[in-house]
Each structure stands twice: as C-alpha cells, then as structure tokens.
Write a protein that holds these residues in place. Structure first.
Motif, PDB file in Angstrom:
ATOM      1  N   UNK A   1      26.248  44.243  41.575  1.00  0.00           N
ATOM      2  CA  UNK A   1      27.392  43.439  41.157  1.00  0.00           C
ATOM      3  C   UNK A   1      27.775  42.487  42.275  1.00  0.00           C
ATOM      4  N   UNK A   2      28.154  41.305  41.906  1.00  0.00           N
ATOM      5  CA  UNK A   2      28.693  40.422  42.948  1.00  0.00           C
ATOM      6  C   UNK A   2      29.918  41.093  43.550  1.00  0.00           C
ATOM      7  N   UNK A   3      30.167  40.942  44.835  1.00  0.00           N
ATOM      8  CA  UNK A   3      31.253  41.667  45.488  1.00  0.00           C
ATOM      9  C   UNK A   3      32.621  41.311  44.908  1.00  0.00           C
ATOM     10  N   UNK A   4      32.720  40.191  44.189  1.00  0.00           N
ATOM     11  CA  UNK A   4      34.000  39.793  43.585  1.00  0.00           C
ATOM     12  C   UNK A   4      34.337  40.627  42.365  1.00  0.00           C
ATOM     13  N   UNK A   5      33.347  41.439  41.866  1.00  0.00           N
ATOM     14  CA  UNK A   5      33.603  42.227  40.666  1.00  0.00           C
ATOM     15  C   UNK A   5      33.708  43.699  41.001  1.00  0.00           C
ATOM     16  N   UNK A   6      34.243  44.480  40.044  1.00  0.00           N
ATOM     17  CA  UNK A   6      34.387  45.905  40.298  1.00  0.00           C
ATOM     18  C   UNK A   6      33.053  46.597  40.161  1.00  0.00           C
ATOM     19  N   UNK A   7      32.930  47.754  40.789  1.00  0.00           N
ATOM     20  CA  UNK A   7      31.674  48.493  40.758  1.00  0.00           C
ATOM     21  C   UNK A   7      31.408  49.016  39.356  1.00  0.00           C
ATOM     22  N   UNK A   8      32.464  49.481  38.643  1.00  0.00           N
ATOM     23  CA  UNK A   8      32.268  50.109  37.320  1.00  0.00           C
ATOM     24  C   UNK A   8      32.048  49.071  36.234  1.00  0.00           C
TER      25      UNK A   8
ATOM     26  N   UNK B   1      31.980  44.982  35.747  1.00  0.00           N
ATOM     27  CA  UNK B   1      32.046  43.638  36.301  1.00  0.00           C
ATOM     28  C   UNK B   1      33.029  42.754  35.546  1.00  0.00           C
ATOM     29  N   UNK B   2      33.143  42.997  34.241  1.00  0.00           N
ATOM     30  CA  UNK B   2      33.932  42.100  33.402  1.00  0.00           C
ATOM     31  C   UNK B   2      35.428  42.176  33.717  1.00  0.00           C
ATOM     32  N   UNK B   3      35.861  43.390  34.152  1.00  0.00           N
ATOM     33  CA  UNK B   3      37.288  43.560  34.439  1.00  0.00           C
ATOM     34  C   UNK B   3      37.713  42.840  35.718  1.00  0.00           C
ATOM     35  N   UNK B   4      36.753  42.699  36.561  1.00  0.00           N
ATOM     36  CA  UNK B   4      37.097  42.062  37.819  1.00  0.00           C
ATOM     37  C   UNK B   4      37.717  43.078  38.764  1.00  0.00           C
ATOM     38  N   UNK B   5      37.887  42.689  39.990  1.00  0.00           N
ATOM     39  CA  UNK B   5      38.405  43.621  40.999  1.00  0.00           C
ATOM     40  C   UNK B   5      39.931  43.555  41.030  1.00  0.00           C
ATOM     41  N   UNK B   6      40.553  44.753  40.907  1.00  0.00           N
ATOM     42  CA  UNK B   6      42.026  44.741  40.897  1.00  0.00           C
ATOM     43  C   UNK B   6      42.581  45.356  42.164  1.00  0.00           C
ATOM     44  N   UNK B   7      43.776  45.031  42.405  1.00  0.00           N
ATOM     45  CA  UNK B   7      44.472  45.561  43.583  1.00  0.00           C
ATOM     46  C   UNK B   7      44.693  47.058  43.446  1.00  0.00           C
TER      47      UNK B   7
END
Lengths: 449, 143
Positions: free
Chosen positions: A434-441, A443-449
């Motif tokens: 996954x690109x580091x900008x996305x979540x590990x689980x 990708x579509x959700x994106x990385x959240x705080x």
C-alpha cells in the motif's frame, strides 16, 4: 556467406515451423525462426535429409529443366547408374539410353562408364599413396561437403579423384568435340541426378568457370518420359559400354566391389557416416584402407530425387551388375591412356575440396574462446531437454545462437515460463503493498488519525 | 577457457563423449584443423584409458590462443612400470576389451606422440595423472 547456391530449399507456404528438420540436419544448419525453417547456406551440405524428413513436403530441390538443352548446339545425357535401378528387371540399359536420345539428347555417356574410369584411377591412387589411412571416397558430394564443413581435419583423407559424373563429363565432351570438330563450350553435358547434392556440385563447378558438366536434371523429372518410351526394344546401335562393376556404383557397396583393394568399410545414411567420421577423427580405423561413404541409405539409389524404393532399385542394379559381369571395362591401350592421364593429374579434384569453417564463432581466436566460454555458462542455465521448441536443434545450439546474438534466452519456453513466474510473483507482491498514504487494512478508507 | 568432463570407468556407452565435446568447442574456436585433430586424438585416448583401466576420473581441458592443455586425472590401479606402459604394443587391457577394438597398446604412446609436452605420474593403488600440452602453431589462421 551470401551468394552460395544450394539445391535444397524451403517452400515457405508449406512449412509449419515444426522441429523435425532441425533435429535431423547433420550439420545443424536449420533453425526455425518466425514460424519458418531457415537454412544456413554455409553449413548446408545438400544431403537431402530434410527433404526426406519433412512431412509437409516443405523442402525441395532446385534442378535444371530440360529446357536448358536449347542453350547448347549439342547435348549429351550423363545418366547416373541409379537411373537403371528405377525400372523393372526386364528393362535393358540400352532401352533407357535410347529413350534419353528420343527425349531430345544428341548423345549419351553413361556415368557408370565414368565409374569404370573412377575405379581405375582410385585403385592407382590407393596403391601410390599409402601414407594416409583410411582413405575416404569423394564420390558422394554430400559426404565431401560434410567433411569440408564438419570434419576439416579429414580433408587429407579424401581421395582427390574426380567423381564418376565428372569423369564421364570430361571424357564425353572431349571425344565429341574431337569427333564433331566443335569447341567443347558448344557441348552441353547434363547429369541425370539422383540427388540435390550433385546439383549443387555442378552449379558450383559452372560458377567457377568451364565445367565438364553443365547442368543436372533430376531422375524424377525424366522418369515419366523415359518410362513411356520403354515399350519398344532399343534401336541399334547398342549404347551401353559400362561394365557391371561400373553400374554397381549406384548402390552402396558397389564402389568397394569395383575397387576391391585392402580392408574396407561401407557406410550409408548421413548419420551413420557422421559416426564413422567421428571415429576416424580421433585416430581409430587406421587399419582400414578405404571407406565408401554415402549420404543416402542404400547409396545413390536412395537419393532424394529418385522414384523407386531404394531397396528394390538396388536389387535391379545388382541384377545388372551380375549380367554385365566383371569383364574388363577398357581395352588395354585405352586403360594405359587413362592411367597416364591420371598420373599427370587429369582426374584430380583437390582444388574443389578446401575446408569451410562454418562452425567458427569468430574470426579472432581470442574472441572465439570467450564466446565459447559464454556458451558454457549459458548452456548450464538451459533445461537440457533438447526439445527444439525454441527453433534451435538442442539446448547447446540455442546457447550458441544466444551468444552469437541470433536468439534470446526467452526463446526457450521453460526460461520464458520462469520469467513469467518471477514477474507474477513480483506483481503479487506489489499488489499487497500500500502506498504509505493509505491504511494497511483498507487502502480505500485512507489513513485516519 | 576451461572444459571439464567426468569420466566413469567401464562405461563404454558414454566413452568418447568428453572428446566429442572438446572437438565441438575446438571447431567453434577456429583452431587449425591439424592442431584440433591432435587435441581430439590425445583427449580421446586419455578418456579411453580412464574408461578401460580406472574407476573414475576427470578430463579437463584449458584452451588459450597459444595452446591446449589437457589433464587426465583418475582414481584407479595406477601404473607400476611407466616406461613399460609407454612402449608401443604393451597393454594390460583384458581380452573382452581388446575384442572391442581397444587396448592395442597405442594409447599412451599416441598421447605422447601427438602432444608437444607430455608428463605422466602414477601412484600404484591410487591413480594416474597425465598432463599434455599441444601448442597452437598458427594463431587465428584458417582451419
């Protein structure tokens, strides 16, 4: 080398790109590229093995047509002894010879008669030269070419005596030129040939300059025309002059029976010939005086341009050999003339048999050595199944082609599969990342705080 | 470059394959025909000696533009009397091998005759090693 003429050629439309011919070529001269067989002109010996093994009839031989008779003021047919074997036991050589005249030749000179001359000259040569053993007959042009290309160290073992065809052409032209008072250039001598290798030999000789034989017409091309004319008995005069022994040269073993000197070996079929030459090359068989080697199984009767089954044709020939016996082929004075001429080099063909280094990797030895080294490395990496799917006859040949820049390793289907597998694994690995900008689980959700 | 072939004693089926491989490479390298032939004879005789007399061995060949070096090392009975073994016609090959056309007592003499340098060492009960060098006369010439 470009510009080399070969009788054997490929009919592109018929070639399906299978691997049969590449596997059977004794000099590994054929490769399949872009779905079609390609023949390497330098290596090809015109043995005709590919013509015989191609199930799609995609290999053929160029020969001369009867039209060429018009190019000459006077024409002589030079029928190979094998021609006599094409017809049944009731057919007389004289009938065959008369049929050739009726077809448009002005005269005939039997190559079996030329074989009588070659017998005499070969005997002389073997008696006079005892320094090299075994000596190998040079009557079969495919074997001669095989030696030039694949066994250059054995060139000294070839008996440098003109073939029966060349002897016949020389003597026929000379006597006619004298008799008719016309220059020999006006006389066209045409060999009636059982094989493509002879066609190539003749073309080569013509290209080099004045030749004793001007063209080669295939036995299969004249077969129908001759057969049609065999119903009637031969008109006078009788034309057969060849001895039984001379006629015997048309089948394997005939040459030895005629020459009849010392220890000998008879070998026929190009692959068997290779086996014997391999032995000679490593110094074995030094107790053998004479090797009669023919590219075709059965000898000339087995040539790719003949019509009848070679074993049946051989029986027909043998019958003639017996009938015309071992009577002396020449009158004593005639024989003395021929001997004198032979001693003066009148039937010497040494200049026609130089080595053809068609396997050399490079003109420079050092570079060739490094290429040979690379081949050893590349071949270790190939599967060693010798399947031929890459279009080269076996894995080692593919390795050679790769090093020479004529092929790539993915021409090997197994190497290709390996590469695809590696690629697939890489793809799979990449897909998991996954690109580091996305979540590990997800990708579509994106990385959240 | 270096070529190496394992040779198995008594394996007459595979006998000659090492020499054949060498011949193919020499033809490709473009060494003149006569030198190539001498190397082929020497390698073949060395290979056959291992097949006939030894348990196993290795035939290795080093090819350079100047010379061909052939090493034949074997594990086997060794040769008790080398000068005797070097005599033409002397052979210890058993009858069944002579019947195959081998063991005429020309192997070692031919190996010496066709090479420019020849050295043989043997330990009885251990094995034999032969080193032969064939010089390439005409560098880069036509075959």
């Amino acid at each position: 080398m470009t510009g080399l003429f070969h009788s054997v050629l490929l009919i592109e439309e018929k070639c399906r790109g299978c691997t049969r011919c590449i596997k059977n070529c004794p000099t590994e001269a054929i490769r399949v590229r872009q779905g079609k067989a390609r023949i390497n002109a330098e290596r090809c010996t015109d043995c005709g093995e590919c013509i015989r093994t191609c199930d799609n009839h995609a290999k053929t031989a160029i020969t001369d047509s009867l039209e060429r008779l018009r190019d000459f003021k006077y024409t002589i047919a030079l029928p190979a002894p094998a021609l006599y074997g094409q017809f049944g036991p009731t057919v007389e050589p004289d009938q065959v010879l008369a049929a050739l005249i009726d077809m448009g030749f002005d005269d005939v000179y039997e190559v079996a008669r030329g074989a009588d001359v070659a017998t005499l000259v070969t005997r002389e040569y073997l008696r006079a030269h005892r320094e090299v053993r075994p000596m190998i007959s040079a009557a079969c042009p495919a074997v001669v070419r095989l030696i030039q290309v694949r066994f250059p160290a054995l060139i000294d073992h070839l008996i440098p005596v003109d073939s029966p065809m060349t002897c016949a052409g020389k003597l026929a032209k000379e006597s006619k030129s004298r008799e008719l008072g016309i220059p020999p250039e006006d006389i066209g001598a045409f060999f009636i040939t059982p094989c493509p290798a002879k066609v190539t030999w003749v073309r080569e000789a013509v290209r080099r300059g004045f030749s004793s034989v001007d063209g080669a017409i295939s036995i299969s091309d004249v077969y129908g025309e001759v057969s049609r004319r065999l119903a009637s008995p031969a008109p006078a005069p009788a034309r057969r002059k060849a001895s039984g022994a001379g006629i015997g040269w048309g089948g394997s073993g005939g040459e030895n029976a005629a020459v009849g000197l010392g220890n000998y070996i008879v070998v026929d079929g190009i692959h068997s010939v290779v086996g014997v030459l391999e032995e000679v090359e490593v110094g074995r068989l030094a107790d053998v005086d004479f090797i009669e080697a023919q590219a075709c199984v059965g000898g000339c009767v087995g040539g790719a341009l003949t019509v009848r089954n070679p074993f049946i044709a051989h029986v027909h020939l043998e019958r003639l050999v017996k009938r015309f016996g071992d009577l002396p082929a020449f009158a004593a004075s005639e024989e003395e003339d021929l001997r004198r001429r032979a001693r003066a080099g009148g039937f010497d063909m040494r200049q026609d048999i130089a080595a053809v280094p068609a396997f050399r990797l490079d003109h420079d030895v050092s570079r060739a050595i490094s290429k040979a080294e690379m081949i050893e490395k590349v071949v270790k990496d190939l599967p060693g199944l010798d399947c031929g799917s890459c279009g080269s006859p076996h894995c080692r040949a593919l390795a050679e082609d790769i090093v020479q820049g004529l092929a790539v390793d993915t021409d090997c289907v197994f190497k290709l599969r390996d590469q695809v597998k590696i690629l697939a694994e890489q793809l799979f690995d990449l897909a998991k990342k996954n690109p580091s900008a996305m979540s590990a689980e997800d990708g579509a959700k994106g990385r959240k705080e | 470059m270096r070529l190496e072939c394992r040779v198995t004693g008594g394996d007459f089926q595979a006998a000659g394959e090492a020499a054949a491989k060498l011949k193919r490479t020499l033809r490709q390298v473009g060494i003149d025909a006569e030198t190539g032939r001498r190397a082929a004879i020497v390698a073949y005789e060395a290979e056959m000696n291992i097949v006939i007399h030894a348990l196993r061995g290795v035939l290795s060949v080093e090819i350079s533009p100047e010379c061909i070096e052939i090493l034949a090392n074997d594990e086997g009975p060794g040769i008790p009397d080398i000068p005797l073994a070097m005599q033409e016609g002397y052979s210890t090959a058993p009858e069944h091998i002579r019947e195959m056309g081998f063991g005429a007592g020309l192997g070692l003499p031919n190996m010496k005759r066709y090479s420019d340098e020849f050295r043989i060492e043997s330990v009885v009960g251990r094995g034999t090693s032969v080193r032969m060098v064939i010089k390439i006369a005409s560098k880069g010439s036509q075959t």
